[in-house]
Design an enzyme around this catalytic site. Structure first.
Site, PDB file in Angstrom:
ATOM      1  N   ARG A   1       0.796  -1.133  -0.046  1.00  0.00           N
ATOM      2  CA  ARG A   1      -0.059  -0.074   0.177  1.00  0.00           C
ATOM      3  C   ARG A   1       0.887   1.325   0.088  1.00  0.00           C
ATOM      4  O   ARG A   1       2.127   1.463   0.569  1.00  0.00           O
ATOM      5  CB  ARG A   1      -1.017  -0.018   1.324  1.00  0.00           C
ATOM      6  CG  ARG A   1      -1.579   1.279   1.281  1.00  0.00           C
ATOM      7  CD  ARG A   1      -2.925   1.404   2.408  1.00  0.00           C
ATOM      8  NE  ARG A   1      -3.480   2.557   2.663  1.00  0.00           N
ATOM      9  CZ  ARG A   1      -4.513   3.022   3.483  1.00  0.00           C
ATOM     10  NH1 ARG A   1      -5.062   2.100   4.195  1.00  0.00           N
ATOM     11  NH2 ARG A   1      -4.695   4.221   3.478  1.00  0.00           N
ATOM     12  N   HIS A   2       0.254   2.354  -0.568  1.00  0.00           N
ATOM     13  CA  HIS A   2       0.887   3.667  -0.700  1.00  0.00           C
ATOM     14  C   HIS A   2       0.503   4.270   0.858  1.00  0.00           C
ATOM     15  O   HIS A   2      -0.565   4.612   1.095  1.00  0.00           O
ATOM     16  CB  HIS A   2       0.503   4.567  -1.592  1.00  0.00           C
ATOM     17  CG  HIS A   2       0.920   3.993  -3.025  1.00  0.00           C
ATOM     18  ND1 HIS A   2       2.085   4.374  -3.443  1.00  0.00           N
ATOM     19  CD2 HIS A   2       0.284   3.454  -4.035  1.00  0.00           C
ATOM     20  CE1 HIS A   2       2.147   3.933  -4.782  1.00  0.00           C
ATOM     21  NE2 HIS A   2       1.085   3.309  -4.899  1.00  0.00           N
ATOM     22  N   VAL A   3       1.469   4.242   1.674  1.00  0.00           N
ATOM     23  CA  VAL A   3       1.293   4.630   3.088  1.00  0.00           C
ATOM     24  C   VAL A   3       2.549   5.108   3.799  1.00  0.00           C
ATOM     25  O   VAL A   3       3.481   4.332   3.688  1.00  0.00           O
ATOM     26  CB  VAL A   3       0.196   3.532   3.985  1.00  0.00           C
ATOM     27  CG1 VAL A   3       1.253   2.375   4.277  1.00  0.00           C
ATOM     28  CG2 VAL A   3      -0.350   4.308   5.191  1.00  0.00           C
TER      29      VAL A   3
END
Length: 300
Positions: free
Chosen positions: A61-63
């Site tokens: 995930r983009h996080v």
């Protein structure tokens, strides 16, 4: 796997889909791309979901970095890849406007409300006239992914930089460099064979290369030398972090007997950007410590 925009993560996800079928592990790829900062409740919920998932399990995930131990959880094995900050910025600038070769008009899907004058804004005008998209804090992009969820992680400066470096050292199994992706894949295969066995041969397969070429951003143009210099100045913290990670990556490669093949870098103002550390020869005398090093990582 933590994903940073325009750092090769879609290429890696393509590989992971093949590998998950081949090796029988669960792959969950989040489709949330625009929410990197989370509230405390959102952090707790995501940590709970990841911690209770059926193993073997790989989540992408983009996080921004999440500290699982802060909420009483076991820290996962973190992996990431970064790239030259100016190249990343330029790739993202044109990707938002014109997409890539996948032929799905994905730029229109991602930025449907973008006005035509903004979509066709000359990159030099954006930089030289100090448009928000080409200035800080928008240019301070890579470091917050490693610094974490603290509000100060989004402020360009030494505090966020040092915290990001600390997290790289203490919480990441590997942070690779996109410009040396084949070596990243080799190390991943060495460290996590259950997930990454045969990844390099799959990556080099002509069929995969065809798919990978579809994720190349289109209509990219190079800014003027003056504009590039201004970007370097605005992104000095990003470059200090990039070269720190690159140095650590090269030390890791030497430890496991890989030679670095350094491309000649574009001219840059040496007075504020540290020079990259070049790895020349592999080190052969530390092989007995390799497995212990991996065990120490997993104990963290």
């Amino acid at each position: 796997i933590q994903r940073i925009g325009k750092c090769g993560s879609r290429t890696v996800v393509l590989l992971l889909r093949i590998l998950s079928e081949k090796h029988g592990f669960n792959l969950v790829t989040s489709d949330i791309h625009n929410k990197t900062r989370l509230t405390k409740n959102e952090q707790m919920e995501l940590i709970k979901n990841i911690s209770t998932a059926e193993q073997p399990y790989l989540f992408t995930r983009h996080v921004h970095f999440l500290n699982f131990s802060r909420f009483g959880g076991d820290q996962p094995v973190y992996i990431n890849i970064i790239r030259d900050p100016v190249n990343r910025f330029l790739s993202n600038y044109f990707f938002r406007r014109f997409g890539d070769w996948r032929g799905e008009q994905n730029h229109m899907i991602r930025t449907p409300s973008m006005r035509q004058e903004e979509r066709y804004l000359d990159i030099n005008v954006c930089i030289l006239e100090n448009y928000p998209e080409c200035s800080n804090p928008r240019l301070f992009y890579i470091i917050p992914y490693f610094c974490g969820q603290h509000p100060r992680c989004r402020e360009p400066g030494e505090w966020a930089l040092e915290r990001a470096k600390l997290n790289v050292n203490e919480n990441f199994l590997l942070v690779g460099i996109l410009e040396e992706l084949e070596d990243v894949l080799l190390l991943l295969e060495r460290f996590l064979p259950h997930y990454f066995k045969d990844v390099l041969s799959i990556y080099k397969n002509p069929e995969h290369r065809k798919l990978g070429n579809l994720t190349v951003t289109v209509k990219k143009t190079v800014p003027s030398p003056e504009a590039i210099q201004i970007l370097y100045q605005r992104m000095r913290y990003e470059y200090e972090f990039y070269y720190y990670v690159k140095e650590q990556f090269h030390l890791l490669k030497r430890k496991f007997g890989l030679k670095s093949h350094i491309r000649k870098p574009r001219p840059r103002p040496e007075f504020f950007i540290p020079s990259p550390l070049e790895t020349e020869e592999p080190i052969d005398d530390e092989e007995e410590d390799d497995e212990k090093w991996l065990e120490d990582i997993y104990k963290r």
